[in-house]
Design an enzyme around this catalytic site. Structure first.
Site, PDB file in Angstrom:
ATOM      1  CE  LYS A  49      -4.314  -1.912   1.677  1.00  0.00           C
ATOM      2  NZ  LYS A  49      -3.977  -3.343   1.720  1.00  0.00           N
TER       3      LYS A  49
HETATM    4  C1  LIG Z   1      -4.519  -4.383   1.043  1.00  0.00           C
HETATM    5  C2  LIG Z   1      -3.721  -5.634   0.944  1.00  0.00           C
HETATM    6  C3  LIG Z   1      -4.049  -6.662   0.017  1.00  0.00           C
HETATM    7  C4  LIG Z   1      -5.263  -6.586  -0.875  1.00  0.00           C
HETATM    8  O1  LIG Z   1      -5.156  -5.616  -1.876  1.00  0.00           O
HETATM    9  P1  LIG Z   1      -6.458  -5.134  -2.672  1.00  0.00           P
HETATM   10  O2  LIG Z   1      -6.023  -4.012  -3.520  1.00  0.00           O
HETATM   11  O3  LIG Z   1      -7.444  -4.692  -1.605  1.00  0.00           O
HETATM   12  O4  LIG Z   1      -6.976  -6.300  -3.434  1.00  0.00           O
HETATM   13  C5  LIG Z   1      -3.212  -7.767  -0.047  1.00  0.00           C
HETATM   14  N1  LIG Z   1      -2.135  -7.893   0.757  1.00  0.00           N
HETATM   15  C6  LIG Z   1      -1.800  -6.948   1.646  1.00  0.00           C
HETATM   16  C7  LIG Z   1      -0.616  -7.155   2.524  1.00  0.00           C
HETATM   17  C8  LIG Z   1      -2.560  -5.776   1.769  1.00  0.00           C
HETATM   18  O5  LIG Z   1      -2.225  -4.843   2.676  1.00  0.00           O
END
Ligand SMILES: *Cc1c(COP(=O)(O)O)cnc(C)c1O
Length: 466
Positions: free
Chosen positions: A112
């Protein structure tokens, strides 16, 4: 470049406006009216570019002159300057024609950071130019909150309030939020659960009259268009690193709200040769059921070892549906209403068939996730976090061609999920990277508040500092 709503009832927005907006007024999500297109030759000419320069190529057509190129370059450079790997997004080979794309070298050790570092710098730039100040409000059960806080810690025009359920996030995750000592960062520990936090955020967006005059709320959840846009870059990056665009590549993505993998779908739409996009889910498997058996019914959330993928329905899936339904806003409006009400749980078969040409899916329960972590460590000394393990296994299970590279996205560092990793047999808590090694000695600051909307809002109104 204009941005339009998936439900067809909201006026089109400019780039700046779409960055400052969350949901469209008609309840839809914003998408670009047309996707920028790159030729094979143009993509091929980017081979060997550093990450930031590639990002500038991929992002520029979406910004479409709204920000001068030199300034956009500055925003991108600032966004990735705190990453702890010179390659930003390194690839590690994990098998024959199989690669792990490590997206966890940012400040909070999860993918993120790619989007939220960029969004923080982008927002501050746009707000500076407009002479405007805003308030970010969000609820988190884990990764989003810390990545948003890190992304905004140096922003001059933003106060950020992040609500988390008191006592219900992991120590690492809480400390990543509460040890950031900037005056514009406000952590509220709500004496309730995650849904209570999320409901307060929704209610606050609906009625913002508690804010001082001239302030508005901005969303940083994955419905924000700029987040998706920033994520498109690493699909190009990884493909170019393993022989694209001269040969197609496939991606496997641990999926929750469908933001990450949707960025891969957009990269494909922009001209990158992509064969498969593999969705990995945990027991919260609405996307797997939808792709494999046309069952998009909602089920209660199950708490898993991969908490960042614990969702009932994936908000960004609507952006794909818009494309599959021929960009017919009225059709999406009625489809989303019926799916939401539970009166319909199937997609139009032709639309689903279209999706299946690109997407396949696989579901792992916690036991299989632990098995993958343990097997991979035993066979290759490579320690996966539970989310990344789901991506890797989904890629292996769904792979159609051994000659097409499969790139599996690793979305979090294993040190973020020590309990799961130890449950898989790893003998100790995996060490945090050294810039975070003193996380447990750092001072924490957060405000505990009753599970009461008016008290939370009063706290916010009294603590706006920028
Ligand atoms: C947010 C997140 C996901 C999922 O990503 P999306 O864009 O919501 O599909 C997967 N792995 C981690 C570690 C995350 O923080």
């Amino acid at each position: 470049m204009k941005y339009i709503s998936t439900r067809g009832q909201s006026p089109a927005l400019s780039f700046e406006e779409v960055v400052l907006t969350g949901l469209a007024p008609d309840g839809g999500l914003f998408v670009p009216q047309t996707l920028p297109q790159f030729s094979r030759e143009e993509i091929a000419s980017w081979a060997g570019l550093p990450y930031n320069e590639l990002a500038l190529k991929v992002i520029s057509p979406f910004v479409d002159g709204a920000i001068p190129t030199a300034d956009l370059k500055g925003i991108i450079d600032a966004s990735y300057s705190d990453f702890r790997h010179r390659a930003i997004a390194p690839l590690v080979q994990s098998g024959h024609n199989e690669w792990i794309l490590e997206l966890f070298h940012g400040p909070t050790l999860a993918f993120k950071d790619f989007a939220l570092q960029f969004l923080g710098h982008l927002l501050d730039y746009i707000l500076d130019k407009r002479g405007q100040k805003v308030v970010i409000m969000g609820a988190t059960s884990g990764d989003t909150g810390s990545a948003a806080i890190e992304g905004c810690r140096r922003c001059k025009n933003i106060d950020i309030f992040i609500l988390h359920p008191h006592g219900r996030v992991s120590d690492v995750q809480r400390r990543q939020m509460t040890t950031v000592m900037s005056d514009n960062i406000h952590n509220i520990a709500v004496e309730g659960n995650f849904d209570d936090c999320q409901n307060m955020v929704k209610a606050s967006f609906g009625d913002q009259s508690f804010l001082p005059d001239g302030r508005q709320l901005v969303a940083v959840n994955s419905i924000n268009w700029a987040r998706i846009m920033a994520q498109i870059v690493y699909y190009f990056w990884a493909a170019l690193s393993v022989g694209g665009p001269h040969r197609p590549v496939s991606f496997a993505v641990p999926t929750g709200n469908f933001g990450d993998i949707f960025a891969g779908y957009l990269a494909r739409g922009m001209g990158l040769p992509v064969d498969q996009l593999v969705i990995g889910t945990n027991a919260n498997d609405i996307l797997h059921r939808c792709i494999s058996s046309n069952d998009h019914s909602k089920k209660p959330i199950e708490h898993s070892l991969s908490p960042s993928m614990d969702i009932m329905a994936s908000s960004n899936f609507e952006r794909l549906l818009f494309d599959l339904y021929g960009k017919d806003g009225a059709a999406i409006d009625s489809l989303m209403a019926s799916l939401g009400a539970g009166s319909v749980s199937q997609l139009d078969p032709a639309a689903l068939a279209q999706a299946r040409k690109v997407f396949s899916s696989y579901r792992l329960d916690d036991a299989e996730t632990l098995q993958v972590i343990s097997d991979e460590y035993e066979s290759s000394d490579y320690l996966l976090d539970p989310h990344s393990a789901i991506g890797l296994q989904a890629g292996r299970q769904c792979r159609r061609s051994p000659t097409t590279p499969m790139i599996c996205l690793a979305t979090a560092h294993p040190a973020k999920f020590p309990a799961a990793v130890m449950q898989a047999g790893y003998p100790e808590s995996p060490p945090l990277p050294h810039h975070m090694a003193d996380l447990f000695e750092r001072e924490e600051r957060f405000h505990v508040e009753a599970n009461d909307l008016s008290k939370v809002q009063a706290f916010m109104a009294a603590n706006i500092t920028v």
